[in-house]
Design a protein around this motif. Structure first.
Motif, short mmCIF file in Angstrom:
data_model
loop_
_atom_site.label_atom_id
_atom_site.label_comp_id
_atom_site.label_asym_id
_atom_site.label_seq_id
_atom_site.Cartn_x
_atom_site.Cartn_y
_atom_site.Cartn_z
N PHE A 217 0.83 -1.19 0.00
CA PHE A 217 0.00 0.00 0.00
C PHE A 217 0.87 1.25 0.00
N LEU A 218 0.39 2.27 -0.69
CA LEU A 218 1.06 3.56 -0.64
C LEU A 218 1.01 4.11 0.78
N LYS A 219 1.97 4.94 1.12
CA LYS A 219 1.99 5.53 2.45
C LYS A 219 0.71 6.31 2.69
N GLY A 220 0.13 6.09 3.86
CA GLY A 220 -1.13 6.75 4.19
C GLY A 220 -2.35 5.95 3.80
N ARG A 221 -2.17 4.85 3.07
CA ARG A 221 -3.28 4.01 2.65
C ARG A 221 -3.30 2.73 3.46
N LYS A 222 -4.49 2.21 3.73
CA LYS A 222 -4.65 1.00 4.54
C LYS A 222 -5.50 -0.01 3.80
N PRO A 223 -5.43 -1.28 4.22
CA PRO A 223 -6.28 -2.30 3.58
C PRO A 223 -7.76 -1.95 3.73
N GLU A 224 -8.54 -2.32 2.74
CA GLU A 224 -9.97 -2.03 2.72
C GLU A 224 -10.73 -3.34 2.62
N PHE A 225 -11.75 -3.48 3.47
CA PHE A 225 -12.53 -4.71 3.49
C PHE A 225 -14.01 -4.37 3.42
N ASN A 226 -14.68 -4.89 2.41
CA ASN A 226 -16.11 -4.66 2.25
C ASN A 226 -16.94 -5.74 2.95
N THR A 227 -16.35 -6.92 3.15
CA THR A 227 -17.06 -8.03 3.78
C THR A 227 -16.14 -8.78 4.73
N LEU A 228 -16.74 -9.64 5.57
CA LEU A 228 -15.94 -10.49 6.46
C LEU A 228 -15.10 -11.47 5.65
N ARG A 229 -15.61 -11.88 4.51
CA ARG A 229 -14.85 -12.81 3.67
C ARG A 229 -13.58 -12.13 3.16
N ASP A 230 -13.68 -10.85 2.81
CA ASP A 230 -12.49 -10.12 2.36
C ASP A 230 -11.46 -10.05 3.49
N LEU A 231 -11.91 -9.79 4.71
CA LEU A 231 -11.00 -9.71 5.86
C LEU A 231 -10.35 -11.07 6.13
N PHE A 232 -11.14 -12.13 6.09
CA PHE A 232 -10.61 -13.48 6.31
C PHE A 232 -9.57 -13.83 5.27
N SER B 91 -1.89 -17.63 2.87
CA SER B 91 -1.44 -18.85 2.18
C SER B 91 -2.59 -19.54 1.46
N GLU B 92 -3.80 -19.00 1.56
CA GLU B 92 -4.98 -19.55 0.90
C GLU B 92 -5.26 -20.99 1.31
N SER B 93 -5.04 -21.28 2.59
CA SER B 93 -5.29 -22.62 3.09
C SER B 93 -6.74 -22.84 3.49
N GLY B 94 -7.48 -21.76 3.67
CA GLY B 94 -8.86 -21.87 4.13
C GLY B 94 -8.98 -21.81 5.64
N TYR B 95 -7.84 -21.61 6.33
CA TYR B 95 -7.83 -21.53 7.79
C TYR B 95 -6.90 -20.40 8.24
N ILE B 96 -7.18 -19.89 9.43
CA ILE B 96 -6.33 -18.87 10.04
C ILE B 96 -5.63 -19.49 11.23
N SER B 97 -4.32 -19.38 11.26
CA SER B 97 -3.55 -19.87 12.39
C SER B 97 -3.22 -18.72 13.33
N LYS B 98 -2.64 -19.04 14.45
CA LYS B 98 -2.27 -18.02 15.43
C LYS B 98 -1.23 -17.05 14.85
N SER B 99 -0.27 -17.59 14.10
CA SER B 99 0.77 -16.73 13.52
C SER B 99 0.20 -15.83 12.43
N LYS B 100 -0.73 -16.36 11.61
CA LYS B 100 -1.37 -15.54 10.57
C LYS B 100 -2.13 -14.37 11.19
N LEU B 101 -2.86 -14.66 12.25
CA LEU B 101 -3.64 -13.61 12.90
C LEU B 101 -2.72 -12.54 13.46
N GLY B 102 -1.58 -12.96 14.00
CA GLY B 102 -0.63 -12.00 14.55
C GLY B 102 -0.02 -11.10 13.49
#
Length: 369
Positions: free
Chosen positions: A195-210, A216-227
């Protein structure tokens, strides 16, 4: 009599006009350019607004180089630095500086090159106008591609720049969609998008955030991914939460990271599925109110949710793929098309299912009207 002169005054003037017109269509000689100086990324004639008291517009030869924009006038060269924070924006765009409003109708192909993203205060800008829409897209695309290269280091293979306009981007050409990532794209994930400086990720849905967290597109979130993606969650605007404040940031101040993961997954969980993740972020302790972004049926009609700058929504009622991959015939991406059910939050979907349960068990109780 005029017969004593080889050329009449009118003939001389006509010749001067013809020569001037011919020169205006050709490439001017740029003084001081050595053989070793690289050629510009894009060059051509543009109308440029002056800086004098009358702000007069003049047709000048302009060039875009690797780190600067140049314009040439009477043997002199003006320059403006281009960095990863620069941008090119049309006069007609809602993101354009307020000063451009007075030029929108006079110069329908006008655009401004802004030295830095921001509110425009203290920024250096050049106001320009292209010959037509094709030329406008040529300059606009060249600036965007240059900024993308400057923003992402060459050593970062597999990383693409996010479009600074996000989900409000109106550009549909294939080159732009391949060059930059937008919310909902399959590669719009942590570590794969910059992202350009001053810009942040944008999420329209929970699926986008997930999907952003699940890089890694595994379909799961691990503790390290969340961190690794926690900073993006902490930066979500407070208006998306039921409490009016970002509860992720509040939780971070009160709990250790291990305690945060226990809140999300429990003691015996090492990974979170999308269902588990959406249940956690939608519960009362977090209260994130984003649309779920998932359709339970493949046959459901997916309306286009793209909103134009004037606030009007696209009238497309059903996603219909065009020849371009993941682009509807309406010109907007597949990720912008969601059914009415997918637009509901997890809490709203749960209420809807509870309300529908008695009707399913006893059809005679189905609500009328």
């Amino acid at each position: 009599s005029g017969s004593n002169f080889p050329l009449s005054w009118f003939a001389v003037q006509s010749r001067h006009v013809a020569m001037a017109a011919k020169r205006s269509q050709s490439t001017p000689h740029i003084g001081g350019r050595g053989i070793s100086q690289p050629l510009p990324l894009v060059a051509g004639w543009l109308h440029k607004r002056g800086t004098g008291p009358l702000y007069s517009w003049r047709k000048l030869w302009c060039e875009l180089h690797e780190h600067e924009f140049q314009w040439h006038k009477q043997g002199k060269t003006g320059t403006m630095a281009i960095s990863e924070r620069s941008r090119a924006v049309r006069f007609s765009s809602a993101d354009a500086p307020p000063e451009t409003r007075k030029f929108r109708y006079l110069y329908p192909c006008g655009f401004v090159i802004d030295s830095e993203l921001g509110d425009g205060k203290g920024n250096r800008m050049v106001y320009l106008s292209a010959a037509d829409q094709h030329d406008l897209r040529r300059w606009e695309g060249a600036v965007e591609q240059l900024v993308a290269r400057l923003a992402v280091r060459p050593c970062e293979k597999g990383v693409k720049l996010a479009c600074p306009h996000g989900s409000k981007c109106y550009r549909r050409n294939k080159e732009h969609l391949e060059q930059l990532l937008h919310p909902g794209d399959s590669k719009y994930r942590h570590g794969l998008v910059a992202f350009l400086k001053g810009r942040k990720p944008e999420f329209n849905t929970l699926r986008d955030l997930f999907n952003y967290i699940d890089f890694s597109e595994s379909g799961y979130i691990s503790k390290s991914k969340l961190g690794q993606a926690w900073s993006a969650m902490r930066a979500l605007p407070g208006e998306l939460f039921k409490a009016g404040v970002n509860t992720f940031a509040v939780m971070e101040q009160r709990l250790s990271y291990d305690a945060l993961w226990d809140k999300a997954a429990g003691d015996d969980q090492t990974h979170l599925s999308f269902v588990q993740f959406s249940n956690w972020v939608s519960n009362a302790s977090v209260g994130l109110q984003l649309a779920i972004g998932v359709d339970v049926s493949l046959d459901v009609e997916r309306k286009c949710r793209f909103v134009y700058h004037a606030g009007k929504q696209c009238q497309c009622c059903k996603y219909s793929p065009s020849e371009q991959t993941s682009i509807c015939n309406c010109g907007h991406k597949s990720s912008m098309h969601l059914s009415d059910d997918a637009q509901l939050t997890a809490e709203e979907q749960e209420r809807l299912q509870l309300a529908a349960a008695p009707a399913r068990s006893n059809p005679g109780l189905a609500p009328s009207g």
